[in-house]
Design a protein around this motif. Sequence first.
Motif, PDB file in Angstrom:
ATOM      1  N   GLN A 289      -8.428  -4.241  -6.999  1.00  0.00           N
ATOM      2  CA  GLN A 289      -7.278  -3.969  -6.144  1.00  0.00           C
ATOM      3  C   GLN A 289      -7.662  -4.139  -4.679  1.00  0.00           C
ATOM      4  O   GLN A 289      -8.837  -4.030  -4.315  1.00  0.00           O
ATOM      5  N   LEU A 290      -6.671  -4.389  -3.822  1.00  0.00           N
ATOM      6  CA  LEU A 290      -6.911  -4.459  -2.391  1.00  0.00           C
ATOM      7  C   LEU A 290      -6.932  -3.044  -1.822  1.00  0.00           C
ATOM      8  O   LEU A 290      -5.937  -2.326  -1.914  1.00  0.00           O
ATOM      9  N   PRO A 291      -8.054  -2.618  -1.260  1.00  0.00           N
ATOM     10  CA  PRO A 291      -8.132  -1.249  -0.754  1.00  0.00           C
ATOM     11  C   PRO A 291      -7.198  -1.051   0.432  1.00  0.00           C
ATOM     12  O   PRO A 291      -7.037  -1.951   1.268  1.00  0.00           O
ATOM     13  N   PRO A 292      -6.546   0.107   0.543  1.00  0.00           N
ATOM     14  CA  PRO A 292      -5.599   0.336   1.627  1.00  0.00           C
ATOM     15  C   PRO A 292      -6.305   0.545   2.954  1.00  0.00           C
ATOM     16  O   PRO A 292      -7.487   0.907   2.993  1.00  0.00           O
TER      17      PRO A 292
ATOM     18  N   VAL B  62      -9.117 -10.205   2.510  1.00  0.00           N
ATOM     19  CA  VAL B  62      -9.623  -8.861   2.268  1.00  0.00           C
ATOM     20  C   VAL B  62     -10.185  -8.789   0.849  1.00  0.00           C
ATOM     21  O   VAL B  62      -9.508  -9.154  -0.114  1.00  0.00           O
ATOM     22  N   PRO B  63     -11.424  -8.323   0.685  1.00  0.00           N
ATOM     23  CA  PRO B  63     -12.007  -8.275  -0.661  1.00  0.00           C
ATOM     24  C   PRO B  63     -11.373  -7.178  -1.505  1.00  0.00           C
ATOM     25  O   PRO B  63     -10.913  -6.166  -0.997  1.00  0.00           O
ATOM     26  N   THR B  64     -11.334  -7.409  -2.793  1.00  0.00           N
ATOM     27  CA  THR B  64     -10.823  -6.397  -3.702  1.00  0.00           C
ATOM     28  C   THR B  64     -11.891  -5.350  -3.979  1.00  0.00           C
ATOM     29  O   THR B  64     -13.081  -5.595  -3.811  1.00  0.00           O
TER      30      THR B  64
ATOM     31  N   ARG C 113      -1.720   8.974   1.494  1.00  0.00           N
ATOM     32  CA  ARG C 113      -0.926   8.628   0.313  1.00  0.00           C
ATOM     33  C   ARG C 113      -0.944   7.133   0.005  1.00  0.00           C
ATOM     34  O   ARG C 113      -0.376   6.702  -1.001  1.00  0.00           O
ATOM     35  N   ALA C 114      -1.575   6.345   0.849  1.00  0.00           N
ATOM     36  CA  ALA C 114      -1.647   4.907   0.593  1.00  0.00           C
ATOM     37  C   ALA C 114      -2.421   4.645  -0.692  1.00  0.00           C
ATOM     38  O   ALA C 114      -3.338   5.381  -1.053  1.00  0.00           O
ATOM     39  N   ALA C 115      -2.042   3.595  -1.372  1.00  0.00           N
ATOM     40  CA  ALA C 115      -2.672   3.239  -2.646  1.00  0.00           C
ATOM     41  C   ALA C 115      -3.133   1.793  -2.602  1.00  0.00           C
ATOM     42  O   ALA C 115      -2.581   0.968  -1.868  1.00  0.00           O
ATOM     43  N   PRO C 116      -4.153   1.445  -3.396  1.00  0.00           N
ATOM     44  CA  PRO C 116      -4.576   0.050  -3.478  1.00  0.00           C
ATOM     45  C   PRO C 116      -3.423  -0.857  -3.919  1.00  0.00           C
ATOM     46  O   PRO C 116      -2.535  -0.425  -4.678  1.00  0.00           O
ATOM     47  N   GLN C 117      -3.431  -2.074  -3.452  1.00  0.00           N
ATOM     48  CA  GLN C 117      -2.357  -3.036  -3.752  1.00  0.00           C
ATOM     49  C   GLN C 117      -2.850  -4.047  -4.785  1.00  0.00           C
ATOM     50  O   GLN C 117      -3.910  -4.648  -4.614  1.00  0.00           O
TER      51      GLN C 117
ATOM     52  N   TYR D  98       0.800  -1.227   0.000  1.00  0.00           N
ATOM     53  CA  TYR D  98       0.000   0.000   0.000  1.00  0.00           C
ATOM     54  C   TYR D  98       0.835   1.282   0.000  1.00  0.00           C
ATOM     55  O   TYR D  98       0.280   2.377   0.045  1.00  0.00           O
ATOM     56  N   THR D  99       2.143   1.167  -0.016  1.00  0.00           N
ATOM     57  CA  THR D  99       2.992   2.364  -0.041  1.00  0.00           C
ATOM     58  C   THR D  99       3.914   2.289  -1.243  1.00  0.00           C
ATOM     59  O   THR D  99       4.158   1.206  -1.788  1.00  0.00           O
ATOM     60  N   GLY D 100       4.429   3.443  -1.664  1.00  0.00           N
ATOM     61  CA  GLY D 100       5.300   3.495  -2.825  1.00  0.00           C
ATOM     62  C   GLY D 100       6.626   4.145  -2.509  1.00  0.00           C
ATOM     63  O   GLY D 100       7.006   4.326  -1.339  1.00  0.00           O
ATOM     64  N   GLY D 101       7.333   4.547  -3.546  1.00  0.00           N
ATOM     65  CA  GLY D 101       8.643   5.147  -3.365  1.00  0.00           C
ATOM     66  C   GLY D 101       8.626   6.372  -2.470  1.00  0.00           C
ATOM     67  O   GLY D 101       9.617   6.691  -1.811  1.00  0.00           O
ATOM     68  N   TRP D 102       7.475   7.059  -2.411  1.00  0.00           N
ATOM     69  CA  TRP D 102       7.380   8.279  -1.610  1.00  0.00           C
ATOM     70  C   TRP D 102       7.675   8.035  -0.132  1.00  0.00           C
ATOM     71  O   TRP D 102       8.132   8.928   0.577  1.00  0.00           O
TER      72      TRP D 102
END
Length: 499
Positions: free
Chosen positions: A130-133, A123-125, A160-164, A11-15
């Motif tokens: 996508q998997l919600p953050p 966890v449902p998509t 800033r979390a994003a779906p996985q 759920y996190t990226g380079g940021w």
Amino acid sequence: MTAFVLAAGAYTGGWVWEDVAARLRAAGAEAHPAVLTGMGGDAPPAPPGTGLERHVREVVELIDRIEDPDLVLVGHDYGVHPLVGAAGLRPGRVTRLVHVDTGLVQDGAPALALVPDPSVHAVPTGDHGQLPPPGSRADWQRWGSTDGMDDETLGLLVRRAAPQPPATLTEPLRVTAAAAALPVTGVLCTGNGASIAGVQALVELGDPRLQALTDPAVTFFELATGHWPMLSAPDELADALLAAAKGEGHRLTRRPEGEPPPHLRPFLLDPPQRRRERVGRVDLYLPETDTPRPAVVFVHGGPVPAGAEPTPRDWPGFVGHARCVADLGAVGVTLDHRLHDVSAYPRAAEDLAEAVDLVRADPRVDADRVALWFFSGGGLLSARWLAEPPSWLRCVAATYPLLAPLPNWGPADPCFDPVAALSADGKRPPIVLLRVGRERAELAATVAAFLAAADESGTDVEVIDLPDGEHGFETVDHSDDARRAVERTLRAVLDRLED
């Protein structure tokens, strides 16, 4: 000059590496946060089917763009998986792999195998597959401790979390022999329940999966923070990474050939031999009397590897405690329960309940006067007995116990959370707690929380302190203070059985 490739967790990226990367660059190193498809920030959205294999390819492409030949790959949580996969394809470019607060990856296993919370696995998509953050501190706690993050930092993580992409967590990882041979550093976060001392203790128990960690090429650091040190302790994490790149860090000790591990060394007291009877998983040490006597059931900790020999009921510490009890006129009981991993507490609880029934049914035992004495990780098994104590349970004792589930085990099950058990209505038996002053930080925090809950609920707790004691001290510390602490605890338990 060292170049670091930094890969983020679920759920996190380079940021998430921005502060750490800035500190690494200020120290003269290169820092390259990986931008992986579907991982938020500047990353492109994930098309259907985006999985671990795609992220491995993207890390390989990043490695190929970096000119510096001295590469250190740093992965947090899920981020370790694409790095290990890429290292297997470019082993000549990598000098070290750094695992930031994550478990050991296994060939053929998906990233989700390292998540202890089973509810996360289902966890449902969302609408786009996508998997919600997570959306709150409580939700993030399912993935690890948020210790060290203030509200502002946690708010940043939530925003800033994003779906996985689901396949990133379910595709199996291929660990090549070349990747497995690379030097490794583990950065452990004590706020999330991991410590160097804890890993050393697991190695000493003989788990074959962990013996490779004693290799001199494997080093460790620990940080006093939660699961996201890049957000909660960026300075400390950057310092650890720079030191790791130089091959520095703590190395686990390897026992000399023929020397027994700490838990198999002699008990600090020398009680006389007593008659022992073995029934299934249970051993009874019997006093010299013909009348029914109270019993003390000793509950070992864990997890203990399934193939460990000897089994806990034959460890000198438990045998010694049981013989002491028998010498003092009660029945000492040891048992083997099947706590072989952190998911096995329900099975261990069943084993303990069966052992208690067997002991109370024995005509040589006064079934109305029984004490349960828990050690180390076995402390979580006390929760059931504290929440709904039977009338025959006259005392609960604990020695260097774990008294709340560790954060990296996922959400606490109330059935195995002694702190939560103290909130239940009703009268509880008296508690005797032997506390060691040099306890591992992650365990000491649970004892402090338990004592605070006991004070709030008015629970009777006698604390016996051994300021210089450490976890498992009874077979490594034969000092007068250690002997007195054990003797005092034995007497306190038996006194309550006579009340």
